[in-house]
Design an enzyme around this catalytic site. Sequence first.
Site, mmCIF file in Angstrom:
data_model
loop_
_atom_site.group_PDB
_atom_site.id
_atom_site.type_symbol
_atom_site.label_atom_id
_atom_site.label_comp_id
_atom_site.label_asym_id
_atom_site.label_seq_id
_atom_site.Cartn_x
_atom_site.Cartn_y
_atom_site.Cartn_z
ATOM 1 N N GLU A 1 -9.659 -10.387 -7.952
ATOM 2 C CA GLU A 1 -8.636 -9.340 -7.870
ATOM 3 C C GLU A 1 -7.588 -9.500 -8.971
ATOM 4 O O GLU A 1 -7.125 -8.506 -9.541
ATOM 5 C CB GLU A 1 -7.985 -9.375 -6.481
ATOM 6 N N TYR B 1 -13.034 -2.565 -2.978
ATOM 7 C CA TYR B 1 -13.481 -2.473 -1.579
ATOM 8 C C TYR B 1 -15.005 -2.386 -1.477
ATOM 9 O O TYR B 1 -15.519 -1.795 -0.527
ATOM 10 C CB TYR B 1 -12.840 -1.263 -0.903
ATOM 11 N N ASN C 1 -1.588 -0.061 7.263
ATOM 12 C CA ASN C 1 -1.112 -1.399 7.656
ATOM 13 C C ASN C 1 -0.307 -2.076 6.540
ATOM 14 O O ASN C 1 -0.203 -3.284 6.467
ATOM 15 C CB ASN C 1 -2.268 -2.258 8.155
ATOM 16 N N HIS D 1 -1.977 -5.311 1.411
ATOM 17 C CA HIS D 1 -3.257 -5.974 1.179
ATOM 18 C C HIS D 1 -2.977 -7.384 0.695
ATOM 19 O O HIS D 1 -2.050 -7.595 -0.079
ATOM 20 C CB HIS D 1 -4.055 -5.229 0.089
ATOM 21 N N LYS E 1 0.831 -1.203 0.000
ATOM 22 C CA LYS E 1 0.000 0.000 0.000
ATOM 23 C C LYS E 1 0.868 1.258 0.000
ATOM 24 O O LYS E 1 2.093 1.176 0.225
ATOM 25 C CB LYS E 1 -0.922 -0.048 1.224
HETATM 26 P P1 CMP Z 1 -7.298 -4.465 4.753
HETATM 27 O O1 CMP Z 1 -7.810 -5.360 5.835
HETATM 28 O O2 CMP Z 1 -6.241 -4.896 3.840
HETATM 29 O O3 CMP Z 1 -8.560 -3.981 3.864
HETATM 30 C C1 CMP Z 1 -9.433 -2.990 4.316
HETATM 31 C C2 CMP Z 1 -8.614 -1.823 4.777
HETATM 32 O O4 CMP Z 1 -9.357 -0.749 5.333
HETATM 33 C C3 CMP Z 1 -7.711 -2.272 5.931
HETATM 34 O O5 CMP Z 1 -6.754 -3.146 5.455
HETATM 35 C C4 CMP Z 1 -7.217 -0.941 6.421
HETATM 36 O O6 CMP Z 1 -6.234 -0.357 5.590
HETATM 37 C C5 CMP Z 1 -8.525 -0.125 6.306
HETATM 38 N N1 CMP Z 1 -9.259 -0.171 7.579
HETATM 39 C C6 CMP Z 1 -9.869 -1.191 8.141
HETATM 40 N N2 CMP Z 1 -10.474 -0.833 9.304
HETATM 41 C C7 CMP Z 1 -10.239 0.480 9.442
HETATM 42 C C8 CMP Z 1 -10.587 1.445 10.411
HETATM 43 N N3 CMP Z 1 -11.333 1.117 11.469
HETATM 44 N N4 CMP Z 1 -10.170 2.688 10.250
HETATM 45 C C9 CMP Z 1 -9.443 3.016 9.168
HETATM 46 N N5 CMP Z 1 -9.071 2.144 8.195
HETATM 47 C C10 CMP Z 1 -9.454 0.893 8.334
#
Ligand code: CMP
Length: 154
Positions: A126, A49, A112, A115, A9
């Site tokens: 995907e 998403y 984080n 993905h 990311k």
């Molecule tokens: P991922 O689980 O890869 O896919 C969905 C993404 O949304 C997640 O990683 C985070 O980057 C983002 N995400 C998920 N939960 C939250 C949250 N509570 N607040 C902000 N971003 C979020």
Amino acid sequence: MERSVILVKPDGVQRGLIGEIIRRFERKGLRLAGLKMISLDDALLDEWYAHHKDKPFFGKLKAYMKSYPVVAMLLEGLDVVVTIRKMIGITKAREAEPGTIRGDFAMSQQYNLIHASENAEIAKREEELLFDKREIFEWKKLDYDHIYLEDERL
Ligand code: CMP
């Protein structure tokens, strides 16, 4: 063999972690079937998403994913979707297990780093969304003989 789509990311790109992340998957024994840098747009993110579109963080998530390019990878291996999910750790990075990518390098729930496809069906969708046929390479990985027992690969 199964395939999974990985994105480094925008925070992973900015923090100089592209190489570290690729290195972990290479060392694990996964086959890199595709690799490219790409800027994600609204249309793609809305599809990518779609399951998060009613979540309060959807707007911020899209803005973040568009902020800088991402690095997309197509990785192949036996049960690779589950394997990679274990290697990356849970969404909330500061609570992710040490030894996982998020556990070792990140602190945030949004930022984080990475993905990974959630299951094999989503992985196929995907792959189609992101990779053109010409961007997928079926090269023979010669060290498979030392990574899997022959029976496991069939
Ligand atoms: P991922 O689980 O890869 O896919 C969905 C993404 O949304 C997640 O990683 C985070 O980057 C983002 N995400 C998920 N939960 C939250 C949250 N509570 N607040 C902000 N971003 C979020």
